[in-house]
Write a protein that holds these residues in place. Sequence first.
Motif, PDB file in Angstrom:
ATOM      1  N   GLY A 218       0.996  -1.093  -0.042  1.00 21.87           N
ATOM      2  CA  GLY A 218       0.038   0.142  -0.052  1.00 21.87           C
ATOM      3  C   GLY A 218       0.882   1.325  -0.093  1.00 21.87           C
ATOM      4  O   GLY A 218       0.678   2.070  -0.892  1.00 21.87           O
ATOM      5  N   HIS A 219       1.673   1.381   0.914  1.00 25.06           N
ATOM      6  CA  HIS A 219       2.620   2.711   1.156  1.00 25.06           C
ATOM      7  C   HIS A 219       3.508   2.683   0.009  1.00 25.06           C
ATOM      8  O   HIS A 219       3.972   4.054  -0.435  1.00 25.06           O
ATOM      9  CB  HIS A 219       3.164   2.444   2.225  1.00 25.06           C
ATOM     10  CG  HIS A 219       2.491   2.730   3.514  1.00 25.06           C
ATOM     11  ND1 HIS A 219       1.834   3.949   3.781  1.00 25.06           N
ATOM     12  CD2 HIS A 219       1.847   1.775   4.421  1.00 25.06           C
ATOM     13  CE1 HIS A 219       1.078   3.838   4.820  1.00 25.06           C
ATOM     14  NE2 HIS A 219       1.116   2.553   5.440  1.00 25.06           N
ATOM     15  N   SER A 220       3.966   1.731  -0.750  1.00 23.79           N
ATOM     16  CA  SER A 220       5.091   1.561  -1.749  1.00 23.79           C
ATOM     17  C   SER A 220       4.210   2.446  -3.107  1.00 23.79           C
ATOM     18  O   SER A 220       4.733   3.152  -3.822  1.00 23.79           O
ATOM     19  CB  SER A 220       5.471   0.143  -1.837  1.00 23.79           C
ATOM     20  OG  SER A 220       6.144  -0.205  -1.020  1.00 23.79           O
ATOM     21  N   PHE A 222       1.538   4.186  -3.060  1.00 23.12           N
ATOM     22  CA  PHE A 222       1.422   5.559  -2.945  1.00 23.12           C
ATOM     23  C   PHE A 222       2.527   6.333  -3.129  1.00 23.12           C
ATOM     24  O   PHE A 222       2.511   7.445  -3.984  1.00 23.12           O
ATOM     25  CB  PHE A 222       1.005   5.674  -1.528  1.00 23.12           C
ATOM     26  CG  PHE A 222      -0.673   5.680  -1.405  1.00 23.12           C
ATOM     27  CD1 PHE A 222      -1.488   6.099  -2.186  1.00 23.12           C
ATOM     28  CD2 PHE A 222      -0.924   4.923  -0.128  1.00 23.12           C
ATOM     29  CE1 PHE A 222      -2.704   5.878  -1.941  1.00 23.12           C
ATOM     30  CE2 PHE A 222      -2.418   4.580   0.052  1.00 23.12           C
ATOM     31  CZ  PHE A 222      -3.238   5.084  -0.724  1.00 23.12           C
ATOM     32  N   ASN A 223       3.536   5.846  -2.796  1.00 19.48           N
ATOM     33  CA  ASN A 223       5.035   6.466  -2.965  1.00 19.48           C
ATOM     34  C   ASN A 223       5.243   6.448  -4.674  1.00 19.48           C
ATOM     35  O   ASN A 223       5.871   7.496  -5.121  1.00 19.48           O
ATOM     36  CB  ASN A 223       6.401   5.920  -2.195  1.00 19.48           C
ATOM     37  CG  ASN A 223       6.398   6.240  -0.917  1.00 19.48           C
ATOM     38  OD1 ASN A 223       5.676   7.062  -0.253  1.00 19.48           O
ATOM     39  ND2 ASN A 223       6.837   4.983   0.117  1.00 19.48           N
ATOM     40  N   TYR A 224       4.842   5.458  -5.321  1.00 16.89           N
ATOM     41  CA  TYR A 224       5.024   5.206  -6.695  1.00 16.89           C
ATOM     42  C   TYR A 224       4.209   6.499  -7.279  1.00 16.89           C
ATOM     43  O   TYR A 224       4.548   7.077  -8.336  1.00 16.89           O
ATOM     44  CB  TYR A 224       5.013   4.018  -7.097  1.00 16.89           C
ATOM     45  CG  TYR A 224       4.457   3.774  -8.736  1.00 16.89           C
ATOM     46  CD1 TYR A 224       5.762   3.840  -9.410  1.00 16.89           C
ATOM     47  CD2 TYR A 224       3.263   3.623  -9.237  1.00 16.89           C
ATOM     48  CE1 TYR A 224       5.571   3.658 -10.775  1.00 16.89           C
ATOM     49  CE2 TYR A 224       3.264   3.555 -10.495  1.00 16.89           C
ATOM     50  CZ  TYR A 224       4.168   3.512 -11.482  1.00 16.89           C
ATOM     51  OH  TYR A 224       4.200   3.607 -12.962  1.00 16.89           O
ATOM     52  N   ALA A 225       2.903   6.615  -6.873  1.00 20.24           N
ATOM     53  CA  ALA A 225       1.834   7.207  -7.451  1.00 20.24           C
ATOM     54  C   ALA A 225       2.312   8.846  -7.374  1.00 20.24           C
ATOM     55  O   ALA A 225       2.117   9.737  -8.439  1.00 20.24           O
ATOM     56  CB  ALA A 225       0.509   7.190  -6.828  1.00 20.24           C
ATOM     57  N   LEU A 226       3.202   9.253  -6.498  1.00 18.61           N
ATOM     58  CA  LEU A 226       3.744  10.607  -6.224  1.00 18.61           C
ATOM     59  C   LEU A 226       4.504  11.036  -7.177  1.00 18.61           C
ATOM     60  O   LEU A 226       4.711  12.432  -7.448  1.00 18.61           O
ATOM     61  CB  LEU A 226       4.231  10.721  -4.875  1.00 18.61           C
ATOM     62  CG  LEU A 226       3.390  10.821  -3.565  1.00 18.61           C
ATOM     63  CD1 LEU A 226       4.203  10.565  -2.201  1.00 18.61           C
ATOM     64  CD2 LEU A 226       2.428  12.020  -3.728  1.00 18.61           C
ATOM     65  N   GLN A 227       5.194   9.987  -7.928  1.00 17.72           N
ATOM     66  CA  GLN A 227       5.765  10.413  -9.214  1.00 17.72           C
ATOM     67  C   GLN A 227       4.904  10.848 -10.397  1.00 17.72           C
ATOM     68  O   GLN A 227       5.563  11.351 -11.385  1.00 17.72           O
ATOM     69  CB  GLN A 227       6.992   9.287  -9.440  1.00 17.72           C
ATOM     70  CG  GLN A 227       7.821   8.792  -8.506  1.00 17.72           C
ATOM     71  CD  GLN A 227       8.466   7.819  -8.962  1.00 17.72           C
ATOM     72  OE1 GLN A 227       8.569   6.904  -9.856  1.00 17.72           O
ATOM     73  NE2 GLN A 227       9.755   7.434  -7.893  1.00 17.72           N
ATOM     74  N   HIS A 228       3.726  10.540 -10.133  1.00 18.80           N
ATOM     75  CA  HIS A 228       2.907  10.833 -11.484  1.00 18.80           C
ATOM     76  C   HIS A 228       1.804  11.577 -11.200  1.00 18.80           C
ATOM     77  O   HIS A 228       0.912  11.868 -12.196  1.00 18.80           O
ATOM     78  CB  HIS A 228       2.544   9.225 -12.101  1.00 18.80           C
ATOM     79  CG  HIS A 228       3.443   8.413 -12.178  1.00 18.80           C
ATOM     80  ND1 HIS A 228       4.354   8.469 -13.625  1.00 18.80           N
ATOM     81  CD2 HIS A 228       4.154   7.226 -11.578  1.00 18.80           C
ATOM     82  CE1 HIS A 228       5.271   7.318 -13.543  1.00 18.80           C
ATOM     83  NE2 HIS A 228       5.192   6.959 -12.573  1.00 18.80           N
ATOM     84  N   THR A 229       1.458  11.727  -9.935  1.00 19.18           N
ATOM     85  CA  THR A 229       0.335  12.886  -9.563  1.00 19.18           C
ATOM     86  C   THR A 229       0.746  13.660  -8.663  1.00 19.18           C
ATOM     87  O   THR A 229       1.702  13.421  -7.797  1.00 19.18           O
ATOM     88  CB  THR A 229      -0.921  11.940  -9.437  1.00 19.18           C
ATOM     89  OG1 THR A 229      -2.020  12.827  -9.359  1.00 19.18           O
ATOM     90  CG2 THR A 229      -0.968  11.047  -8.444  1.00 19.18           C
ATOM     91  N   SER A 230      -0.406  14.665  -8.187  1.00 17.04           N
ATOM     92  CA  SER A 230      -0.065  15.694  -7.029  1.00 17.04           C
ATOM     93  C   SER A 230       0.089  14.834  -5.672  1.00 17.04           C
ATOM     94  O   SER A 230      -0.789  13.884  -5.510  1.00 17.04           O
ATOM     95  CB  SER A 230      -0.863  16.873  -7.331  1.00 17.04           C
ATOM     96  OG  SER A 230      -2.062  16.473  -6.784  1.00 17.04           O
ATOM     97  N   ALA A 231       0.649  15.410  -4.770  1.00 14.87           N
ATOM     98  CA  ALA A 231       0.704  14.891  -3.412  1.00 14.87           C
ATOM     99  C   ALA A 231      -0.903  15.171  -2.842  1.00 14.87           C
ATOM    100  O   ALA A 231      -1.395  14.191  -1.825  1.00 14.87           O
ATOM    101  CB  ALA A 231       1.635  15.617  -2.462  1.00 14.87           C
ATOM    102  N   THR A 232      -1.524  16.293  -3.386  1.00 11.57           N
ATOM    103  CA  THR A 232      -2.908  16.549  -2.669  1.00 11.57           C
ATOM    104  C   THR A 232      -3.886  15.396  -3.394  1.00 11.57           C
ATOM    105  O   THR A 232      -4.830  15.172  -2.535  1.00 11.57           O
ATOM    106  CB  THR A 232      -3.494  17.777  -3.416  1.00 11.57           C
ATOM    107  OG1 THR A 232      -2.391  18.771  -2.905  1.00 11.57           O
ATOM    108  CG2 THR A 232      -4.732  18.284  -2.719  1.00 11.57           C
ATOM    109  N   THR A 233      -3.819  15.271  -4.787  1.00 11.96           N
ATOM    110  CA  THR A 233      -4.601  14.053  -5.074  1.00 11.96           C
ATOM    111  C   THR A 233      -4.506  12.693  -4.294  1.00 11.96           C
ATOM    112  O   THR A 233      -5.420  11.916  -4.049  1.00 11.96           O
ATOM    113  CB  THR A 233      -4.158  13.743  -6.578  1.00 11.96           C
ATOM    114  OG1 THR A 233      -4.446  15.079  -7.376  1.00 11.96           O
ATOM    115  CG2 THR A 233      -5.048  12.866  -7.124  1.00 11.96           C
ATOM    116  N   VAL A 234      -3.006  12.404  -4.148  1.00 16.53           N
ATOM    117  CA  VAL A 234      -2.922  11.070  -3.390  1.00 16.53           C
ATOM    118  C   VAL A 234      -3.417  11.320  -2.009  1.00 16.53           C
ATOM    119  O   VAL A 234      -4.063  10.295  -1.484  1.00 16.53           O
ATOM    120  CB  VAL A 234      -1.478  10.850  -3.369  1.00 16.53           C
ATOM    121  CG1 VAL A 234      -1.017   9.789  -2.477  1.00 16.53           C
ATOM    122  CG2 VAL A 234      -0.737  10.680  -4.700  1.00 16.53           C
TER     123      VAL A 234
END
Length: 290
Positions: A218-220, A222-234
């Motif tokens: 799960g946390h991994s 989310f960290n991967y998604a931060l490279q492709h979308t904004s922190a607010t969206t995540v």
Amino acid sequence: MALTVAVLAVSSSAPLIAFAAAPALAIAFWRNSLAALVLTPITLGPRRAEVRRAAGGPAGILCVLAGLALALHFATWMPSVQLGSVATATALVATQPVWQGLIAAVQGRRPSVAGWTGIGLAVAGAAWATGADVGVSGQAVLADVLALLGAVAAAVYTALGERARIRLSTTTYTWICYGTCAVVLLAVCLLFGVDLTGYDGRTWAAILAIVAGAQLLGHSMFNYALQHTSATTVSVLILLEVPGAALLAWWWLGQVPRAGSLPGLALLLTGVAVFLVGAARAVRTESLSS
């Protein structure tokens, strides 16, 4: 796809904790110690030089402090899941961004009007949900208080982690932090005589699922998604953990959310979302004006 997997993984955490026939502190210990064990070959292999540099330095100290805060988070939030309802405990711990905003305000970075509005809504929602539990039992209220303390500890953990990760990779930071957390929780379990073994197969399966799902996958993701979308969206999408966990607990464990607490939980989540969006707008305005 990554965010969908991450939300499903973290949503399973609270129902699995409630399902496992083991003390919450023991589950917290195994969750962190096994996760640290999985990361050890990577950290002491390719990352060995980085670990050596961190030892005794400011970054290493920040990691240890973050690990202490994480231990407090797990030692309060995970018992709240077993003492109260999955839906309420997950919603109250989701107030973490609000507490981070208040920490930032104390440090001189005051929230925007939208930020303060979100804080007010979230606090009102938490008070509503907790007030609804007053009529249920003292144990339910204790669970709510522990969940809120878990949210505060998570905010401190995140604030320390943000500073540590300026100098360290996520893998090294996570390994030191999880390892510190596991050592602290082991000491607490031994001090209070908490059983760490002797569970049935279903409980061990639940613990391993928590490690593989919420702790690592799960946390991994989310960290991967931060490279492709904004922190607010995540951050806003992470709030989907609350209804996700509630639905899983309803379907799997038969935990029907208390009707009296539902309006408060909805208000709480709305407040957190308003706060996150307001914080993102403030950051964009500040970057444009600089």
